[in-house]
Design a protein around this motif. Structure first.
Motif, short mmCIF file in Angstrom:
data_model
loop_
_atom_site.label_atom_id
_atom_site.label_comp_id
_atom_site.label_asym_id
_atom_site.label_seq_id
_atom_site.Cartn_x
_atom_site.Cartn_y
_atom_site.Cartn_z
N PRO A 273 1.20 -0.92 -0.01
CA PRO A 273 0.40 -0.57 -0.32
C PRO A 273 0.99 0.75 0.30
O PRO A 273 0.23 1.78 0.81
N HIS A 274 1.76 1.62 -1.11
CA HIS A 274 2.64 2.31 -1.36
C HIS A 274 3.18 3.22 0.14
O HIS A 274 3.18 3.57 0.88
N ILE A 275 4.27 2.00 -0.21
CA ILE A 275 4.76 1.83 1.54
C ILE A 275 6.90 1.53 1.08
O ILE A 275 6.98 2.19 2.29
N ALA A 276 6.61 2.10 -0.09
CA ALA A 276 8.03 1.54 -0.56
C ALA A 276 9.14 2.80 -0.32
O ALA A 276 10.00 2.42 -0.06
N GLY A 277 8.33 3.97 0.04
CA GLY A 277 9.02 5.48 0.16
C GLY A 277 9.50 5.33 1.61
O GLY A 277 10.19 6.23 2.06
N MET A 278 8.42 4.46 2.15
CA MET A 278 8.73 5.35 4.07
C MET A 278 9.69 5.03 4.46
O MET A 278 10.07 3.71 4.23
N THR A 279 10.33 5.96 5.41
CA THR A 279 11.96 6.43 5.47
C THR A 279 11.80 6.09 6.76
O THR A 279 11.56 7.25 7.48
N PRO A 280 13.17 6.14 7.51
CA PRO A 280 13.24 6.05 8.37
C PRO A 280 14.11 6.90 9.02
O PRO A 280 14.77 7.47 7.55
N HIS A 281 14.08 7.67 10.20
CA HIS A 281 14.74 9.17 10.37
C HIS A 281 14.46 10.46 9.21
O HIS A 281 15.65 11.00 8.74
N PHE A 282 13.19 10.12 8.55
CA PHE A 282 12.78 11.26 7.87
C PHE A 282 12.87 12.90 8.25
O PHE A 282 13.29 13.30 7.26
N GLN A 283 13.71 12.94 9.19
CA GLN A 283 12.88 14.47 9.97
C GLN A 283 14.21 15.06 9.61
O GLN A 283 14.83 15.59 8.54
N ASN A 284 15.36 13.91 10.06
CA ASN A 284 16.77 14.26 9.68
C ASN A 284 17.13 15.17 8.11
O ASN A 284 17.16 15.45 8.18
N ALA A 285 16.61 13.64 7.44
CA ALA A 285 16.70 13.60 5.87
C ALA A 285 16.24 14.84 5.56
O ALA A 285 17.01 15.45 4.13
N PHE A 286 14.91 15.07 5.74
CA PHE A 286 14.05 16.26 5.10
C PHE A 286 15.14 17.84 5.34
O PHE A 286 15.33 18.53 4.23
N MET A 287 15.32 17.22 6.73
CA MET A 287 16.01 19.13 6.83
C MET A 287 17.15 19.03 6.64
O MET A 287 18.28 20.10 6.53
N ASP A 288 18.33 18.15 6.04
CA ASP A 288 18.81 17.93 5.20
C ASP A 288 19.14 18.82 3.96
O ASP A 288 19.43 19.86 3.68
N ILE A 289 17.71 18.97 3.23
CA ILE A 289 17.19 19.52 2.09
C ILE A 289 16.59 20.85 2.62
O ILE A 289 17.31 22.06 2.03
N PHE A 290 16.33 20.75 3.12
CA PHE A 290 15.02 21.95 3.79
C PHE A 290 16.03 23.47 4.10
O PHE A 290 16.18 24.37 3.92
N LEU A 291 17.24 22.92 5.35
CA LEU A 291 17.20 24.43 6.11
C LEU A 291 19.16 24.27 5.01
O LEU A 291 19.38 25.88 4.78
N ALA A 292 19.60 23.72 3.60
CA ALA A 292 20.28 24.11 2.87
C ALA A 292 19.41 24.87 1.96
O ALA A 292 20.10 26.54 2.12
N ASN A 293 18.20 24.43 1.68
CA ASN A 293 17.33 26.14 0.68
C ASN A 293 17.05 26.92 1.09
O ASN A 293 16.65 28.39 1.23
N LEU A 294 16.49 26.80 2.87
CA LEU A 294 16.32 27.99 3.45
C LEU A 294 17.11 29.19 4.02
O LEU A 294 17.14 30.77 3.82
N GLU A 295 18.49 28.81 3.90
CA GLU A 295 19.71 28.99 4.57
C GLU A 295 20.00 30.00 2.95
O GLU A 295 20.37 31.71 2.98
N SER A 296 19.60 29.22 1.63
CA SER A 296 20.20 30.38 0.61
C SER A 296 19.38 31.17 0.72
O SER A 296 18.94 32.66 -0.22
#
Length: 314
Positions: A273-296
Motif C-alpha cells: 500500500p504505497h510503502i516503498a518510500g517510507m523512510t526511517p529518520h525522515f525528519q533528519n533527511a528532509f531537513m538536510d534539504i530544507f535547511l540548506a535551501n532555507l539558508e540560501s
C-alpha cells in the motif's frame, strides 16, 4: 514584517530551533487558523485547502515538497506566479531500493506462490519458479538516484542492470543504457522491468496494452514510480492472459485500490500500500534539504538543492 512558513507537518523541537536560527524573521506554523494567509512566504508540503495562498497571497515565493513526486501540485500556476518549487528527491532512495531488492529476491525464490499456498494450507513444491538473480536481465526505467543505487546494489548480487532514460546517455552502475524510444526492444527479452519514473505528460500510461504485449511473457513488472504511469486495465488484462508472469505494485492509478478490483485476488499480483518510500529518520533527511535551501533562500532568494524545473514537472 514577520513572514510565515506554513508546514503540512510538524517537526522535532531541535529542528524547529535550527529553522529559527537561519530565519529569525519567519514564524513556523502548522495550524492554518493561526496563519495570516497574506504573510505566508514559504510552505513545507502542499494541500488542496491551501488555495487561498494562490488566490489572495502575493507573497508566496517557495514551496518545499515533502515528497520526490510533484505531479499532483498545480505546477502551471506556480510557474505563472514565479513560485519556486523544490522536492525531497534522494530521501527515499535507500528505502525504495531495499523494497525493490526484497521483491526481486522474493520472486526468484517464488515466495508469492508460497504465501498463496500457505493461506490455503497447501504443501506444494511443483511448478515453482526459481532462478539466480545474477542470471536475470533487469531493466530499470529511470536512471536517477534510486535507479543508480538499485543498479549498484544489484552488482553486489552478481546482477547487471540495463537503464532506460530519455536519451540513452550512459550512467554509473548500469551495464548499458538505452533511450526510452527503445524501451519495447529492451523489455522483449527482459526478466524484470522496474518503473521508477516520475509522472509527466510523457509518462502517463506509458505502460499500456502495447507495452505489456511487447514484454517477455515470463517477466515480472515492478512499479514504485507513479501509479498513473500504468494503465491499470491493460496491466490487469496482461496478468489475466499471461502476457506477463507477475507484477509487484506499490503504487496504483487508483489509491486505495477498490476492494472489488480483480488485482487483489490474483495469484500473480503482489500489492503493497504505497510503502516503498517510507523512510526511517525522515525528519533528519528532509531537513538536510530544507535547511540548506532555507539558508540560501533567506540570503538571496535562491535554492541550492532539488529545485524542480516546473516546465518539465521534475
Amino acid at each position: 514584517m514577520t513572514n510565515y512558513i506554513l508546514s503540512q507537518r510538524d517537526f522535532r523541537p531541535d529542528l524547529l530551533e535550527k529553522i529559527k536560527e537561519i530565519a529569525p524573521n519567519y514564524r513556523f506554523e502548522t495550524d492554518t487558523s493561526k496563519v495570516d494567509w497574506q504573510k505566508v512566504k514559504i510552505t513545507i508540503g502542499w494541500q488542496k485547502d491551501w488555495q487561498p495562498l494562490l488566490e489572495k497571497n502575493q507573497n508566496l515565493a517557495w514551496i518545499q515538497s515533502l515528497s520526490a513526486g510533484v505531479d499532483t501540485l498545480p505546477l502551471d500556476t506556480f510557474q505563472k506566479r514565479g513560485i519556486l518549487l523544490s522536492n525531497a528527491s534522494g530521501i527515499h532512495t535507500r528505502s525504495i531500493t531495499e523494497h525493490l531488492l526484497a521483491c526481486l529476491l522474493m520472486d526468484v525464490r517464488d515466495f508469492p506462490k508460497a504465501i498463496y499456498n500457505q493461506q490455503k494450507q497447501i504443501w506444494d513444491k511443483s511448478n515453482l519458479h526459481y532462478s539466480y538473480l545474477g542470471e536475470q536481465k533487469i531493466v530499470i526505467v529511470g536512471t536517477g538516484q534510486i535507479g543508480q543505487t538499485l543498479a549498484y546494489s544489484l552488482q553486489s548480487l552478481g546482477a547487471q542492470a540495463v537503464g532506460i532514460n530519455t536519451s540513452g546517455h550512459s550512467v554509473n552502475n548500469f551495464a548499458k543504457t538505452a533511450s526510452i524510444d527503445h524501451l519495447a526492444r529492451e523489455v522483449a527479452d527482459a526478466d524484470y522491468v522496474i518503473n521508477i519514473l516520475p509522472l509527466t505528460e510523457k509518462t502517463y500510461h506509458l505502460y499500456n496494452r502495447d507495452f505489456f504485449v511487447a514484454m517477455n511473457s515470463e517477466a515480472a513488472f515492478l512499479n514504485v514510480g507513479r501509479g498513473a504511469s500504468v494503465e491499470t486495465a491493460a496491466l490487469t488484462e496482461a496478468l489475466q492472459n499471461c502476457h506477463i508472469r507477475q507484477a509487484y505494485l506499490d503504487v496504483l492509478e487508483e489509491e486505495p485500490l477498490a476492494s472489488d478490483h480483480p488485482l487483489w485476488t490474483m495469484e500473480n499480483c503482489f500489492i503493497t500500500p504505497h510503502i516503498a518510500g517510507m523512510t526511517p529518520h525522515f525528519q533528519n533527511a528532509f531537513m538536510d534539504i530544507f535547511l540548506a535551501n532555507l539558508e540560501s533562500f533567506v540570503k538571496d532568494g535562491s535554492l541550492v538543492k532539488n529545485q524542480v524545473k516546473l516546465s518539465a514537472g521534475y
